[in-house]
Design a protein around this motif. Structure first.
Motif, short mmCIF file in Angstrom:
data_model
loop_
_atom_site.label_atom_id
_atom_site.label_comp_id
_atom_site.label_asym_id
_atom_site.label_seq_id
_atom_site.Cartn_x
_atom_site.Cartn_y
_atom_site.Cartn_z
N ALA A 172 11.55 -20.43 11.97
CA ALA A 172 11.00 -18.99 11.51
C ALA A 172 10.15 -18.58 12.76
O ALA A 172 9.84 -17.35 12.99
CB ALA A 172 10.50 -19.28 10.03
N GLN A 173 9.37 -19.49 13.20
CA GLN A 173 8.29 -19.39 14.15
C GLN A 173 9.10 -18.79 15.45
O GLN A 173 8.39 -17.85 16.32
CB GLN A 173 7.49 -20.53 14.57
N GLN A 174 10.05 -19.36 15.81
CA GLN A 174 10.51 -18.87 17.31
C GLN A 174 11.61 -17.85 17.56
O GLN A 174 12.10 -17.38 18.43
CB GLN A 174 11.22 -20.16 18.20
N ASN A 175 12.29 -17.48 16.13
CA ASN A 175 13.23 -16.44 15.90
C ASN A 175 12.59 -15.22 15.56
O ASN A 175 11.88 -14.78 14.58
CB ASN A 175 14.32 -16.83 14.90
N TYR A 176 12.83 -14.07 16.41
CA TYR A 176 12.25 -12.66 16.35
C TYR A 176 13.29 -11.87 15.93
O TYR A 176 12.92 -10.53 15.30
CB TYR A 176 11.66 -12.09 17.64
N THR A 177 14.52 -12.12 15.96
CA THR A 177 15.61 -11.03 15.54
C THR A 177 15.62 -10.95 14.11
O THR A 177 15.87 -9.93 13.29
CB THR A 177 16.66 -11.48 16.24
N ILE A 178 15.42 -12.10 13.34
CA ILE A 178 15.81 -12.13 11.92
C ILE A 178 14.56 -12.48 11.43
O ILE A 178 14.02 -11.74 10.37
CB ILE A 178 16.78 -13.09 11.63
N PHE A 179 13.49 -13.31 11.61
CA PHE A 179 12.44 -13.97 10.99
C PHE A 179 11.11 -13.30 11.67
O PHE A 179 10.34 -13.58 11.18
CB PHE A 179 12.38 -15.25 11.01
N ASN A 180 11.23 -12.60 12.69
CA ASN A 180 10.04 -11.77 13.23
C ASN A 180 9.23 -12.66 13.73
O ASN A 180 7.79 -12.37 13.66
CB ASN A 180 9.60 -10.75 12.21
N GLY A 181 9.42 -13.93 14.18
CA GLY A 181 8.36 -15.04 14.81
C GLY A 181 7.26 -15.24 14.13
O GLY A 181 7.38 -15.55 12.86
N PHE A 182 6.24 -15.68 14.85
CA PHE A 182 4.83 -16.00 14.17
C PHE A 182 4.25 -14.95 13.20
O PHE A 182 3.46 -15.28 12.41
CB PHE A 182 4.00 -16.64 15.19
N GLN A 183 4.75 -13.63 13.47
CA GLN A 183 3.93 -12.60 12.86
C GLN A 183 4.60 -12.42 11.32
O GLN A 183 3.90 -12.03 10.37
CB GLN A 183 4.29 -11.25 13.34
#
Length: 372
Positions: A172-183
């Motif tokens: 979840a922290q490193q994936n921005y495509t699905i989980f939008n990263g740390f935000q």
């Protein structure tokens, strides 16, 4: 010819009357078994149960909005997630650290399939459809975690579930495509149902209370059902239950699925409470907090999950008035250590021990209790 003789004549088997475990549960002459069960359930209701029910129903009418929302609603939502761990650990003998992971996964799915601040990722489905999909997927993921971990026992089960939780945190922290990263996602609020705004403290409290009561009574029923009794037998002696013809693996995986459903509902309530979801919500600290809540209340009692959640939330909100905010983990760790040392069964075990001592002190000499 009586019924017993007829049974012997038909199949050579002796007809035996069911053994009543409690006098109130045995049906009266001409009474249906279902009516006997309802009569037994009503006789089990004590005065303290009525008082607790009256208190939780009337709580928002005399409490401030802060205590209604920040204390009451949050405690019930966390208690529902901890209840899933209590069911697994107390009645299945499987201590899982991935319950907050399942709750967080349901919250992420609700944000992805529903509406949030990130319109580029969120699909904007109707809230009820996003809710059904999120809870269903989280239950399926919980069953998959169970399928991986049920073949181990003890510390190995804990380590596998911890590894799954940590892996999801970094995903979840490193994936921005699905989980939008740390935000993560924000602006995830409860819906408006029949012109009733669930954002308000009182309606949201009753929503969480309804879900918590449903989960609590469901677990109370399930542990007395054949599935729950078989699960407790597997907890005590899996080899004997396997020899008796029970599928141990299937029962354990099903228990993970049931616990995952409860955790998923609790996760949805928590994301509606916070209004956002981020990787910090599913971090190692959050996973350990659920374990602390379950152990504080007592792993052998379903109500213990909610008692532990109330104590945890109260400490979380008011311990900072006595110590620094950074020292909260020290405070909750000290309370946890004291409970484990003096009462392995949590606060409910401590209360029961105190009641037994007081009862023994007020018992007249020469008049002992008869134990059957």
């Amino acid at each position: 010819m009586n019924s017993s003789a007829s049974a012997v004549a038909r199949g050579g088997r002796e007809a035996r009357a069911p053994i009543a475990l409690h006098p109130a549960a045995s049906p009266r002459p001409g009474e249906a078994p279902a009516a006997a069960r309802w009569r037994s359930a009503w006789r089990a209701v004590k005065v303290r149960h009525v008082l607790v029910m009256v208190f939780v129903l009337g709580y928002p009418f005399f409490a401030s909005p802060f205590f209604t929302f920040q204390i009451g609603a949050q405690s019930l939502a966390l208690g529902l997630i901890a209840l899933s761990l209590t069911f697994l650990g107390g009645y299945g003998g499987m201590v899982s650290l991935a319950q907050m992971t399942v709750a967080g996964f349901a919250a992420y799915m609700l944000a992805i399939f529903g509406s949030s601040s990130n319109v580029a990722i969120s699909l904007g489905w109707p809230w009820w459809l996003a809710l059904i999909v999120a809870v269903s997927l989280a239950t399926f993921v919980a069953a998959g975690i169970g399928w991986l971990s049920v073949r181990t026992e003890g510390i190995y089960t804990i380590m596998i579930t911890l590894a799954v939780g940590v892996a999801f945190f970094y995903l979840a922290q490193q994936n921005y495509t699905i989980f939008n990263g740390f935000q993560g996602f924000s602006r995830i609020g409860p819906p408006t149902v029949f012109e009733l705004d669930m954002h308000e403290p009182m309606p949201f409290y009753f929503l969480v209370l309804a879900c918590s009561l449903a989960g609590y009574f469901f677990i109370k029923h399930l542990i007395r059902a054949p599935f729950g009794i078989a699960l407790q037998g597997i907890r005590d002696n899996p080899r004997r239950m396997q020899a008796l013809g029970f599928d141990v693996t299937a029962h354990r995986v099903a228990a993970y699925a049931v616990a995952g459903f409860l955790a998923a509902v609790g996760g949805v309530l928590m994301v509606w409470y916070n209004g956002r979801i981020s990787p910090g919500t599913v971090g190692v600290g959050a996973m350990i907090n659920i374990l602390i809540i379950a152990v504080l209340g007592g792993m052998k009692h379903p109500i213990g999950a909610f008692i532990g959640a109330i104590v945890f939330v109260l400490l979380q909100n008011f311990a900072i008035d006595l110590v620094d905010r950074e020292r909260f983990n020290l405070v909750i760790g000290g309370v946890f250590l004291a409970i484990v040392l003096f009462s392995p069964d949590g606060l409910l075990g401590l209360w029961q021990s105190l009641r037994n001592r007081l009862g023994a002190s007020f018992t007249p000499r020469g008049r002992g209790r008869i134990h059957r």
